[in-house]
Structures are given as structure tokens and as C-alpha cells.
Enzyme design. Structure first.
Site, PDB file in Angstrom:
ATOM      1  CB  THR A  68      51.282  65.030  26.360  1.00 30.46           C
ATOM      2  OG1 THR A  68      49.704  65.172  27.110  1.00 30.46           O
ATOM      3  CG2 THR A  68      51.298  64.682  25.297  1.00 30.46           C
ATOM      4  CG  HIS A 134      55.120  80.454  48.549  1.00 31.89           C
ATOM      5  ND1 HIS A 134      55.420  81.341  47.671  1.00 31.89           N
ATOM      6  CD2 HIS A 134      55.963  79.969  49.761  1.00 31.89           C
ATOM      7  CE1 HIS A 134      56.750  80.948  47.810  1.00 31.89           C
ATOM      8  NE2 HIS A 134      57.131  80.043  49.062  1.00 31.89           N
TER       9      HIS A 134
HETATM   10  C1  RB5 Z   1      46.057  59.673  24.159  1.00 31.58           C
HETATM   11  O1  RB5 Z   1      46.276  59.357  22.684  1.00 31.58           O
HETATM   12  C2  RB5 Z   1      46.198  60.946  24.171  1.00 31.58           C
HETATM   13  O2  RB5 Z   1      45.486  61.959  24.148  1.00 31.58           O
HETATM   14  C3  RB5 Z   1      46.559  61.374  25.739  1.00 31.58           C
HETATM   15  O3  RB5 Z   1      46.653  60.152  26.744  1.00 31.58           O
HETATM   16  C4  RB5 Z   1      47.072  62.728  26.611  1.00 31.58           C
HETATM   17  O4  RB5 Z   1      48.338  62.769  26.265  1.00 31.58           O
HETATM   18  C5  RB5 Z   1      45.446  63.457  26.372  1.00 31.58           C
HETATM   19  O5  RB5 Z   1      46.394  64.993  27.252  1.00 31.58           O
END
Ligand code: RB5
Length: 153
Positions: A68, A134
């Protein structure tokens, strides 16, 4: 040309390798702190290696990729001198350089495809910090980092 460092866990390494290949073709010098396979690994270790590369002065900007981007950004922002931005929109990728002087960009291979990821990277590495008003705000980020809460009064 800015010196770059890249890192990813198993959920981001394939996208890292594609982006790295594109940037290398363009002539960027890139330090790769891994990982190098789909074998499960711990993203905080990769984030730490990447941040140390920057705080040691071996690279100017970093790119961290996990599933993510969120876990990587949480880890990166625990390091003094690191300002990491997790984003999947190009406006924020550009503005975080202009306004926050971000030095690490994070995103997720499970969130963005290669095309958008390259646009994020381009926006991030091609944009300079604006300074001025900034700079004072970034110095307040540093004050928080140093637990100098008096500076915020
Ligand atoms: C791995 O499964 C996942 O948890 C990692 O890549 C990440 O997204 C964590 O924030």
C-alpha cells in the site's frame, strides 16, 4: 541529476524493478536496498536501510514501495531528517516536494500500476522545494521531530 535510492518489500519489488530499469535507462544513479524477490520480508528493515542511505548523504531522494505504501511511510517517518509522503496522486507527489521538502516518496504496488507510478516518480524527482514561507513550516516539522514543543507555541 539527483542520486536516488529505492527499496521495496516482496509486495512492491516487481514494480521497483520496473521503475528502476526506466530510471537507469534515463541515466539516473540508483542505489537499490532490496528486496530482490517475491520471498516474504519485513518492510521496516527495508525502510530503515533506505532512510539511512539518505541520512548518510549517499542519496538525495528515496522511493519506497510496499503493498500500500503506508507501512513504508510509517517506518520512514520515524527517522530523523526523513519526510516521507505516501501518495497515489501526482498533484500531491509534486506539492510534497514544493511545500514539505519531502525526501521519500511511498506508494503501493497493490494500489497503483506502472504508468501512474512513473508519473508519481517523475513529479517527485523533477520538482524542487520552494523554500520561503514553507521553510519555516518544515523547520517546525523538525521541532516536532526533536520534541522541541516550545517552538510550536
Ligand atoms: C505485505 O503483505 C504488506 O502488509 C506490506 O507490503 C505493506 O502494504 C504494509 O504496509
Amino acid at each position: 541529476m539527483k542520486k536516488l535510492v529505492m527499496g521495496a518489500d516482496h509486495a512492491g519489488y516487481a514494480l521497483k524493478d520496473k521503475i528502476k530499469a526506466t530510471l537507469s535507462e534515463r541515466g539516473y544513479e540508483i542505489i537499490d536496498v532490496g528486496t530482490f524477490s517475491a520471498e516474504s520480508c519485513k518492510y521496516p528493515l527495508i525502510a530503515h536501510d533506505l532512510c539511512k542511505t539518505i541520512t548518510d548523504g549517499k542519496a538525495e531522494l528515496g522511493i519506497l514501495i510496499c503493498g500500500t505504501g503506508v507501512g513504508m511511510s510509517m517506518c520512514a517517518n520515524k527517522h530523523k531528517g526523513i519526510r516521507a509522503a505516501c501518495t497515489s496522486d501526482t498533484f500531491s507527489a509534486r506539492l510534497t516536494r514544493m511545500h514539505n521538502d519531502a525526501n521519500v516518496l511511498c506508494f503501493g504496488e497493490r494500489v497503483v500500476g506502472y504508468g501512474l507510478a512513473m508519473e508519481l516518480v517523475d513529479a517527485f524527482i523533477e520538482t524542487e522545494f520552494e523554500g520561503g514561507r514553507h521553510a519555516e513550516r518544515v523547520s517546525l516539522i523538525n521541532a516536532i521531530e526533536n520534541e522541541d514543543f516550545d517552538a510550536l507555541k
